[in-house]
Write a protein that holds these residues in place. Sequence first.
Motif, PDB file in Angstrom:
ATOM      1  N   ARG A  63      -1.874  -0.882   1.534  1.00  0.00           N
ATOM      2  CA  ARG A  63      -1.313  -0.792   0.188  1.00  0.00           C
ATOM      3  C   ARG A  63      -0.459  -2.021  -0.106  1.00  0.00           C
ATOM      4  O   ARG A  63       0.077  -2.654   0.805  1.00  0.00           O
ATOM      5  N   ARG A  96      -6.081   9.462  -2.701  1.00  0.00           N
ATOM      6  CA  ARG A  96      -5.122   9.542  -1.598  1.00  0.00           C
ATOM      7  C   ARG A  96      -4.335  10.852  -1.649  1.00  0.00           C
ATOM      8  O   ARG A  96      -4.134  11.505  -0.617  1.00  0.00           O
ATOM      9  N   GLU A  99      -5.310   6.139  -6.039  1.00  0.00           N
ATOM     10  CA  GLU A  99      -4.097   6.909  -5.748  1.00  0.00           C
ATOM     11  C   GLU A  99      -4.374   8.408  -5.844  1.00  0.00           C
ATOM     12  O   GLU A  99      -3.852   9.206  -5.051  1.00  0.00           O
TER      13      GLU A  99
END
Length: 541
Positions: A475, A404, A401
């Motif tokens: 995801r 990202r 995460e």
Amino acid sequence: MTAHTLRIFNSLTRKVEPFRPADCSRISFYTCGLTVYDFGHIGNFRSFLAADVLRRWIESPLCVIEGPGGEPHSGPRRVVHVMNITDVGHMTDDQAADGGGEDKMALAGQRLAESKKSGRIPGGADVDPADPYSVAAFFTRAFIEDATSLGLRAVIDAQRDPTLMPKATDSIGSMIRVIEKLIERGHAYIVGETGSRVVYFDVRSFPRYGMLSGNTLDQLKGGAGGRVQAENQAAKRHPADFLLWKEDSSHLMKWPSPWGEGYPGWHIECSAMAYDRLVEQERGRGVADAVFRKSDPLIDIHSGGEDNIFPHHECEIAQSCCAFNEDPGRSAMARLWFHPRFLMVDGEKMSKSKGNFYTFRDLLAKGHEAGAIRLELIRTHYRANANFTEQGLKDAARMLERWRRFRDEAEASSEQGERPEVLDRFAEVMHDDLNVSGAIGEINAWINRTENPTHADGAAMQRMDMVLGVLGLKRAEKTATEIGVFIGVEPDAEIESKLADRRDARKAKDFAKADAIRDELAQQGYQIKDVAGGKVEVRRG
């Protein structure tokens, strides 16, 4: 750019050495795929993903390899990557030279029938447990879905070109032709009467047998700790001679052959399929009568888990060299033998009886996402035993995460920026025996010191991720309701009611009741976590 070139551990030579393919622009790669009598577990996928990262690195513009003469080659290059599907009903004791035990597809059918009755697999699932071909097709479809979700390029490529994922049941004719070639060249022999004939490979005809594993013929004289069934010893020339074909009309999956109706040994399939796709189709020679000249390796890379080293890959080398090389004693089938080590779970060997056995689907059902699972499975060096834990998976999810957010911030920046040095450091550690853990460390250190990422940083992150393959994966789906955030789980009215009761109990300071509701949900297989906004996150436990 870094001047380093790829050096990698070769299981055959037992040392780290330069990778030198026959043709730097087009590299042949064979991976032993899944035996489709069950769902793929995370140990299987650890090995497949390590091979996938190697393939991705070789294809990366950041990778430099050595040509046959040692000259550096910076690309472009293509990897022709074949991964087979073993859908033949081999035996549970395939590790034995005589392939005894029970039929794997028959046992798989029994498990599927039980799973349908118990509801673990929907009763309407498209599979007939009594039909071994239907069982194999069911688990093949499941593997393709799982492997695609994890970004395995060999499987993704095979959706466009099915020849890159050959099935053993479609290759029986090729196996028979290879066995005929081995008999013709004096490397195999037939024993038994009509109705019970067996074809064995003569290991003494290949003096280098044991070159990969270290198991020499002297060590195998006594049967290698029970590898050989006593009733077959009298007919065999050496205890280590291994099965190529067995005549058995009662076997669940059987085919006609010059030696009677029966089935192939486990090892012969990969020799046939690798040659068919990576030699015959790539180089235009026929499998029935071609001899690959001199002592050239047939392919550039062969991979599989370390449990494949002996007997499977040892036998593959012997068969392939003797069938296809003019000088078998000097060849080794592949230039590079690549064997990732075992995956442990919570410090122990995976075992269903210990409750630490996970398929990829088990982890998805718990609400984990494919990118985090992939990152957790690749981030330990392939030559070290990896230890898979729930905490490690959560750490991988947080890291993913963070990557990202960094990439998104970089791509939204108005600054173009310059090519970051992290690309050189990433390449340096990846050239050093595919050091993924070192590469991940370089990425995290770079992100830590980069306060205002630019477009160039975003492009660098994407280029490195083309090797690691985690940012583009799907995801875990989240569904928000009035009280819950369901991750990888369908919202359920009964669960929502219990969450509301728990909320009311907490407001009334009846914490014992709130804890009891949490424990009840845990017993039903759900994990809950209070998050911002007064909602509760719900995952499979």
